[in-house]
Scaffold this active site. Structure first.
Site, PDB file in Angstrom:
ATOM      1  N   GLY A 106       0.812  -1.205   0.000  1.00 43.33           N
ATOM      2  CA  GLY A 106       0.000   0.000   0.000  1.00 43.33           C
ATOM      3  C   GLY A 106       0.845   1.253   0.000  1.00 43.33           C
ATOM      4  O   GLY A 106       2.017   1.236   0.360  1.00 43.33           O
ATOM      5  N   SER A 107       0.245   2.358  -0.433  1.00 44.03           N
ATOM      6  CA  SER A 107       0.907   3.658  -0.333  1.00 44.03           C
ATOM      7  C   SER A 107       0.801   4.192   1.093  1.00 44.03           C
ATOM      8  O   SER A 107       0.117   3.618   1.930  1.00 44.03           O
ATOM      9  CB  SER A 107       0.252   4.650  -1.300  1.00 44.03           C
ATOM     10  OG  SER A 107       0.499   4.275  -2.623  1.00 44.03           O
ATOM     11  N   GLY A 108       1.497   5.264   1.347  1.00 41.75           N
ATOM     12  CA  GLY A 108       1.445   5.893   2.655  1.00 41.75           C
ATOM     13  C   GLY A 108       2.683   5.604   3.496  1.00 41.75           C
ATOM     14  O   GLY A 108       2.758   6.018   4.649  1.00 41.75           O
ATOM     15  N   HIS A 109       3.653   4.914   2.893  1.00 42.26           N
ATOM     16  CA  HIS A 109       4.856   4.540   3.641  1.00 42.26           C
ATOM     17  C   HIS A 109       6.141   5.081   3.014  1.00 42.26           C
ATOM     18  O   HIS A 109       7.226   4.571   3.306  1.00 42.26           O
ATOM     19  CB  HIS A 109       4.964   3.019   3.728  1.00 42.26           C
ATOM     20  CG  HIS A 109       3.777   2.347   4.319  1.00 42.26           C
ATOM     21  ND1 HIS A 109       3.364   2.581   5.604  1.00 42.26           N
ATOM     22  CD2 HIS A 109       2.886   1.456   3.804  1.00 42.26           C
ATOM     23  CE1 HIS A 109       2.279   1.848   5.859  1.00 42.26           C
ATOM     24  NE2 HIS A 109       1.978   1.171   4.776  1.00 42.26           N
ATOM     25  N   ASP A 163      -1.768  -8.531   0.760  1.00 43.28           N
ATOM     26  CA  ASP A 163      -0.602  -8.662  -0.123  1.00 43.28           C
ATOM     27  C   ASP A 163      -0.317 -10.136  -0.413  1.00 43.28           C
ATOM     28  O   ASP A 163      -0.052 -10.503  -1.561  1.00 43.28           O
ATOM     29  CB  ASP A 163       0.628  -8.008   0.522  1.00 43.28           C
ATOM     30  CG  ASP A 163       0.493  -6.493   0.631  1.00 43.28           C
ATOM     31  OD1 ASP A 163      -0.177  -5.896  -0.221  1.00 43.28           O
ATOM     32  OD2 ASP A 163       1.070  -5.912   1.576  1.00 43.28           O
ATOM     33  N   HIS A 179       0.326   0.976  10.218  1.00 46.39           N
ATOM     34  CA  HIS A 179      -1.017   1.393   9.816  1.00 46.39           C
ATOM     35  C   HIS A 179      -1.837   1.751  11.048  1.00 46.39           C
ATOM     36  O   HIS A 179      -3.051   1.853  10.991  1.00 46.39           O
ATOM     37  CB  HIS A 179      -1.734   0.274   9.057  1.00 46.39           C
ATOM     38  CG  HIS A 179      -0.919  -0.323   7.960  1.00 46.39           C
ATOM     39  ND1 HIS A 179      -0.144  -1.444   8.137  1.00 46.39           N
ATOM     40  CD2 HIS A 179      -0.740   0.076   6.683  1.00 46.39           C
ATOM     41  CE1 HIS A 179       0.478  -1.721   6.986  1.00 46.39           C
ATOM     42  NE2 HIS A 179       0.138  -0.825   6.106  1.00 46.39           N
TER      43      HIS A 179
END
Lengths: 335, 335
Positions: free
Chosen positions: A54-57, A110, A223
């Site tokens: 996921g994005s955001g990292h 994932d 998260h």
């Protein structure tokens, strides 16, 4: 937390557009899909390394695609897995006949999608895919029994797995060897984090949880997964010691070991604080007679704008040490 | 903002200790004073480049000491100038007979102390010191008349001045030439920032000012100096356009120009947002027929944990372009 964004639904798309604009010498995309990021410098005959998540990292995951590290990354929406089709497209683009190794963090979405992508690559494209799932977060679950699948989450320590496997692939080692090395690095890295503030997913628009004004959460995931202890903020040295106690006894790391250490900012915590923690880690490990080969300090794996820090420790042997020292050139990591 | 620190009065000391522990191959200190940071790789016969300034802006200033950039940095307490004696100690340590150039931001405390250090170096040590004071923040004051001293503050754009002058010194150019190049880079860079949240000096323990829950301050300085407009947060594209309108018309940058662009996070703003801004800058400049040679994106000059972004634009000619492309290896910048 306030954000400098346009429409939340365009957050990842526009971020990716900016990335391709800024790093045209290193990365591009395939399948007409911005989410299917691949190296701009494919090497024939080399094992392809793919990750995804996921994005955001940022800089995780995509920021480590480049020379000496990864070859491709499927990019999901914020905190969401990319699709099997996207991972397959990346796989096809980076394979050059030597097979592809997937290295990614231990999250169900994932695993589900990337296992499916691996199967499709095998059946439909005749590309051999092997996988290494990294679960370095000691706060997320107990150690797994021998032969049992780990239930630990993958966090910042995956940087070490990327680096070692990337250097191994760069030496033109075969797929099984690159996998062995990735597994060895993954087996020898442990991470723990502390969060001081929550983070806000742009589409949601407000924090998904809260941490009291004078409180911290030790062991929180990237998260916002619950940690192992919630309490008043303590001095940096005390927080560092508590995290290291858990990390060191887990593998365990023992006197005489040599390690690389990653001090990782989770987003909003300044470098100054990361170095204050670095100082304490150095004192702590010296007392245990564990030798630090090298410190990596900075934002390597974030949780959007979370304030906090994680510490990752990689136990080295001669093989891993040489791989860690090999050159690399990606949008976010150069040496 | 919550912090991972020990006693606030030890903040800078412990941060510096951590830095020296993490980067022993690149930096060390002189005069038994952690605040007097110098390169670990002194080159005989080379012009020495020194900077200095308050802490709280990492990687500015000290993070750019290393190969191909600066040779030394005197480090002050958070948002405070180092002393003349500290700058003198750095000067003595880095001089190798070719003289020393000071490059620093336009702040009264720094000017006062560094002018004094330059005089002491000249009279007491027989070291020739020249100075270039960078003032790139277009929001902080109007342009100065020809021959007049600028009253603009120095902010993130000083990175470009460090890089160009550092590469010039690395080519073993003489002091006057390195100064000419530093002045040329400084004359061709403009910066503007936007802040969304305040920052907290550790010793003070609370923010020095406030910005409303849904507000931003365009043009705010990196110590929280008032900006030029306070208002509701707008979409990223609109904020970017407003900052670029001011920057572009100031030098001015015109059709046919080639530029390097620095998109700088002020502390708590994620890389994602910095890339969303990068995307818009690319569109804006393309429309003006201004060509971007390279984007630099990341945290290059922060204001502790302030949320916000600044944009710096450097107008290139063949000379500056070659200097920007030269290799560099410092704790925070490698290429």
């Amino acid at each position: 937390m306030k954000k400098i964004i346009n429409k939340p639904e365009n957050y990842v798309k526009e971020m990716l557009e900016g990335l391709y604009i800024a790093h045209p010498d290193l990365i591009t995309y395939t399948a007409d899909d911005l989410h299917c990021l691949v190296t701009a410098n494919k090497r024939e005959g080399k094992v392809g390394l793919a990750t995804g998540g996921g994005s955001g990292h940022l800089p995780l995951f995509l920021g480590y695609v480049g020379k000496g590290m990864l070859d491709g990354c499927s990019v999901g929406d914020v905190f969401q897995s990319p699709s099997a089709e996207q991972m397959l497209a990346v796989t096809k683009a980076i394979d050059s006949g030597a097979g592809v190794l997937y290295i990614y963090g231990n999250y169900n979405g994932d695993i589900f999608n990337f296992d499916m992508a691996a199967e499709m690559a095998d059946f439909e494209e005749n590309i051999q895919v092997l996988s290494v799932v990294a679960g370095d977060d000691v706060a997320s679950a107990g150690p797994s029994a021998p032969g049992e699948k780990s239930t630990r989450r993958g966090v910042a320590g995956i940087f070490f797995v990327f680096k070692c496997a990337g250097a191994a692939a760069d030496k033109m080692l075969p797929l099984e060897e690159v996998k062995r090395i990735a597994e060895k690095a993954a087996a020898n890295v442990r991470t723990m984090g502390v969060a001081l503030t929550p983070c806000t997913v742009p589409r949601v628009g407000k924090p998904g949880f809260s941490i009291g004004e004078d409180e911290m959460e030790i062991g929180m995931g990237i998260h916002g997964e619950a940690g192992i202890r919630h309490g008043k903020i303590e001095p940096a040295d005390q927080i560092t010691d508590e995290m290291l106690d858990k990390i060191i006894t887990d593998l365990p790391y023992t006197a005489g070991n040599e390690v690389d250490v990653l001090v990782n900012g989770l987003g909003a915590t300044p470098l100054d604080e990361q170095y204050i923690v670095t100082r304490r880690i150095s004192m702590y490990l010296a007392e245990k007679n564990i030798k630090v080969h090298r410190f990596y300090v900075g934002e390597y794996a974030t949780a959007i704008e979370m304030a906090g820090i994680s510490i990752s420790v990689l136990k080295l042997d001669a093989e891993l040490k040489a791989l860690m020292e090999a050159p690399a050139c990606t949008p976010f990591f150069r040496q």
